[in-house]
Design a protein around this motif. Sequence first.
Motif, PDB file in Angstrom:
ATOM      1  N   ARG A 129      -3.922  -5.729 -34.340  1.00 49.77           N
ATOM      2  CA  ARG A 129      -4.540  -7.055 -34.221  1.00 49.77           C
ATOM      3  C   ARG A 129      -4.178  -7.651 -32.872  1.00 49.77           C
ATOM      4  O   ARG A 129      -2.990  -7.808 -32.569  1.00 49.77           O
ATOM      5  N   ALA A 130      -5.182  -7.989 -32.097  1.00 47.72           N
ATOM      6  CA  ALA A 130      -4.938  -8.692 -30.830  1.00 47.72           C
ATOM      7  C   ALA A 130      -5.084 -10.181 -31.109  1.00 47.72           C
ATOM      8  O   ALA A 130      -6.092 -10.615 -31.666  1.00 47.72           O
ATOM      9  N   SER A 131      -4.060 -10.951 -30.741  1.00 50.00           N
ATOM     10  CA  SER A 131      -4.149 -12.393 -30.983  1.00 50.00           C
ATOM     11  C   SER A 131      -4.397 -13.164 -29.689  1.00 50.00           C
ATOM     12  O   SER A 131      -4.662 -14.361 -29.726  1.00 50.00           O
ATOM     13  N   VAL A 163     -11.952 -14.564 -33.569  1.00 49.68           N
ATOM     14  CA  VAL A 163     -11.051 -13.402 -33.669  1.00 49.68           C
ATOM     15  C   VAL A 163     -11.084 -12.611 -32.354  1.00 49.68           C
ATOM     16  O   VAL A 163     -12.156 -12.181 -31.913  1.00 49.68           O
ATOM     17  N   VAL A 164      -9.928 -12.408 -31.728  1.00 44.67           N
ATOM     18  CA  VAL A 164      -9.864 -11.690 -30.445  1.00 44.67           C
ATOM     19  C   VAL A 164     -10.185 -10.213 -30.654  1.00 44.67           C
ATOM     20  O   VAL A 164     -10.897  -9.602 -29.856  1.00 44.67           O
ATOM     21  N   GLY A 165      -9.693  -9.618 -31.732  1.00 48.44           N
ATOM     22  CA  GLY A 165     -10.012  -8.210 -31.997  1.00 48.44           C
ATOM     23  C   GLY A 165      -9.065  -7.596 -33.013  1.00 48.44           C
ATOM     24  O   GLY A 165      -7.867  -7.478 -32.743  1.00 48.44           O
ATOM     25  N   ASP A 166      -9.582  -7.257 -34.205  1.00 48.09           N
ATOM     26  CA  ASP A 166      -8.795  -6.556 -35.230  1.00 48.09           C
ATOM     27  C   ASP A 166      -9.431  -5.194 -35.462  1.00 48.09           C
ATOM     28  O   ASP A 166     -10.661  -5.087 -35.518  1.00 48.09           O
ATOM     29  N   HIS A 167      -8.605  -4.169 -35.611  1.00 49.08           N
ATOM     30  CA  HIS A 167      -9.091  -2.830 -35.971  1.00 49.08           C
ATOM     31  C   HIS A 167      -8.214  -2.292 -37.088  1.00 49.08           C
ATOM     32  O   HIS A 167      -6.989  -2.331 -36.975  1.00 49.08           O
ATOM     33  N   ALA A 168      -8.843  -1.810 -38.164  1.00 48.46           N
ATOM     34  CA  ALA A 168      -8.086  -1.240 -39.282  1.00 48.46           C
ATOM     35  C   ALA A 168      -8.686   0.106 -39.631  1.00 48.46           C
ATOM     36  O   ALA A 168      -9.912   0.258 -39.684  1.00 48.46           O
ATOM     37  N   VAL A 169      -7.833   1.090 -39.835  1.00 50.64           N
ATOM     38  CA  VAL A 169      -8.277   2.438 -40.202  1.00 50.64           C
ATOM     39  C   VAL A 169      -7.620   2.804 -41.526  1.00 50.64           C
ATOM     40  O   VAL A 169      -6.397   2.718 -41.657  1.00 50.64           O
ATOM     41  N   SER A 170      -8.440   3.177 -42.519  1.00 52.15           N
ATOM     42  CA  SER A 170      -7.907   3.621 -43.819  1.00 52.15           C
ATOM     43  C   SER A 170      -8.162   5.105 -43.987  1.00 52.15           C
ATOM     44  O   SER A 170      -9.276   5.581 -43.728  1.00 52.15           O
ATOM     45  N   PHE A 171      -7.148   5.807 -44.423  1.00 52.82           N
ATOM     46  CA  PHE A 171      -7.274   7.212 -44.830  1.00 52.82           C
ATOM     47  C   PHE A 171      -7.015   7.202 -46.324  1.00 52.82           C
ATOM     48  O   PHE A 171      -5.908   6.882 -46.757  1.00 52.82           O
ATOM     49  N   HIS A 179     -14.419  -9.025 -34.771  1.00 54.06           N
ATOM     50  CA  HIS A 179     -14.384  -9.708 -33.465  1.00 54.06           C
ATOM     51  C   HIS A 179     -15.049 -11.079 -33.573  1.00 54.06           C
ATOM     52  O   HIS A 179     -15.788 -11.351 -34.514  1.00 54.06           O
ATOM     53  N   HIS A 180     -14.812 -11.900 -32.571  1.00 49.75           N
ATOM     54  CA  HIS A 180     -15.382 -13.243 -32.483  1.00 49.75           C
ATOM     55  C   HIS A 180     -16.919 -13.221 -32.478  1.00 49.75           C
ATOM     56  O   HIS A 180     -17.528 -12.211 -32.161  1.00 49.75           O
ATOM     57  N   LYS A 181     -17.470 -14.368 -32.807  1.00 50.90           N
ATOM     58  CA  LYS A 181     -18.928 -14.432 -33.002  1.00 50.90           C
ATOM     59  C   LYS A 181     -19.735 -14.325 -31.706  1.00 50.90           C
ATOM     60  O   LYS A 181     -20.950 -14.138 -31.745  1.00 50.90           O
ATOM     61  N   HIS A 182     -19.046 -14.405 -30.544  1.00 53.07           N
ATOM     62  CA  HIS A 182     -19.789 -14.319 -29.272  1.00 53.07           C
ATOM     63  C   HIS A 182     -19.949 -12.879 -28.781  1.00 53.07           C
ATOM     64  O   HIS A 182     -20.682 -12.641 -27.824  1.00 53.07           O
ATOM     65  N   LYS A 183     -19.246 -11.952 -29.414  1.00 52.68           N
ATOM     66  CA  LYS A 183     -19.295 -10.559 -28.940  1.00 52.68           C
ATOM     67  C   LYS A 183     -20.722 -10.029 -29.048  1.00 52.68           C
ATOM     68  O   LYS A 183     -21.395 -10.206 -30.053  1.00 52.68           O
ATOM     69  N   LYS A 184     -21.150  -9.340 -27.974  1.00 51.88           N
ATOM     70  CA  LYS A 184     -22.569  -8.983 -27.903  1.00 51.88           C
ATOM     71  C   LYS A 184     -22.876  -7.588 -28.413  1.00 51.88           C
ATOM     72  O   LYS A 184     -24.020  -7.271 -28.698  1.00 51.88           O
ATOM     73  N   ASP A 185     -21.868  -6.712 -28.481  1.00 53.27           N
ATOM     74  CA  ASP A 185     -22.140  -5.335 -28.901  1.00 53.27           C
ATOM     75  C   ASP A 185     -21.392  -5.013 -30.196  1.00 53.27           C
ATOM     76  O   ASP A 185     -20.375  -5.615 -30.506  1.00 53.27           O
TER      77      ASP A 185
END
Length: 273
Positions: free
Chosen positions: A239-241, A219-227, A162-168
């Motif tokens: 990926r949210a753009s 970055v608005v929001g990327d999530h990746a899951v590996s099995f 996520h972007h650098k301003h995200k607080k959590d």
Amino acid sequence: MRNSSSAPVRVVIVGAAGRMGQALVRCAGHMTGVQLAAAVDRPDCPAIGRDAGVVAGIGETSIAITADLQGAAAAGDVIIDFTAHTAVPDSSRIAAALKKGLVAGTTGLTGIEKAALVRAAQDIPVVWAPNMSVGMNLLFAMVERAAGVLGLDYDVEIVEVHHKHKKDAPSGSALRLGEKIAKGRGQDFQKVAVYGREGITGERPVGQIGIHAVRAGDVVGDHAVSFAIDGERIELGHRASSRDCFAMGALRAAIWLNGRKPGLYDMQDVLGL
Ligand code: NAD
């Protein structure tokens, strides 16, 4: 409460001058099945009195942003709230009093604020979801299914950016992915989650779910899951753009919920997952 099926659902956007509110105004302007009915923000917001479309960058809509939620809500079928957690009880109370549907995307609710939503859901249909992206909600269902089929032998790692301003950290969506994976494998997420690793960690135990948060740029929001298992790796991700994916999901929820019976729903209900 329900419109005739061909009439667009009239939405009242609360928090209209904010980042999500503007995305909602923009998306409502071109999405079939919805129509912007009113736009609301706080009394001290500098955008009060300005045209909601101009504020959102799409030009005149003839709908001025007002601070009068009660009056504005009467003009619509569904209230969409993307504000601050403290505002949610008022939106819930007014929606319930006027028998309007409520879509709430606001996050960070306290127990009392969440209880206001639950109370309203006794009288009106409410959709509440911390992530309203259609794609992300599909991913929640996909990882649960994948985890159930693959089983505990596959090592699961979740990486979010996520972007650098995200607080959590980690993101609420990364936690939700972890919960879904644990559910799919019959585990207690709290017991198997590991947040980052450092030092002499030893070998990876079977069944662990690793979660890692990266903070960088815009970055608005990327999530990746590996099995992963010896010999193969399955990767699922989202990926949210732009914020439009959350706005489009919220508007889709408004269309789905209009005229539905009272209750507390989430995006999994909206999408039939
Ligand atoms: P923002 O700060 O840009 O905008 C919030 C807006 O709400 C502001 O214009 C503010 O003046 C207004 N507001 C605050 N209190 C109000 C009140 N009492 N009455 C009317 N208006 C009020 O924030 P944002 O980035 O648009 O996010 C808003 C919320 O939505 C946050 O809680 C955020 O975490 C959440 N969010 C949820 C999703 C999702 O998919 N569910 C996605 C993105 C953001």
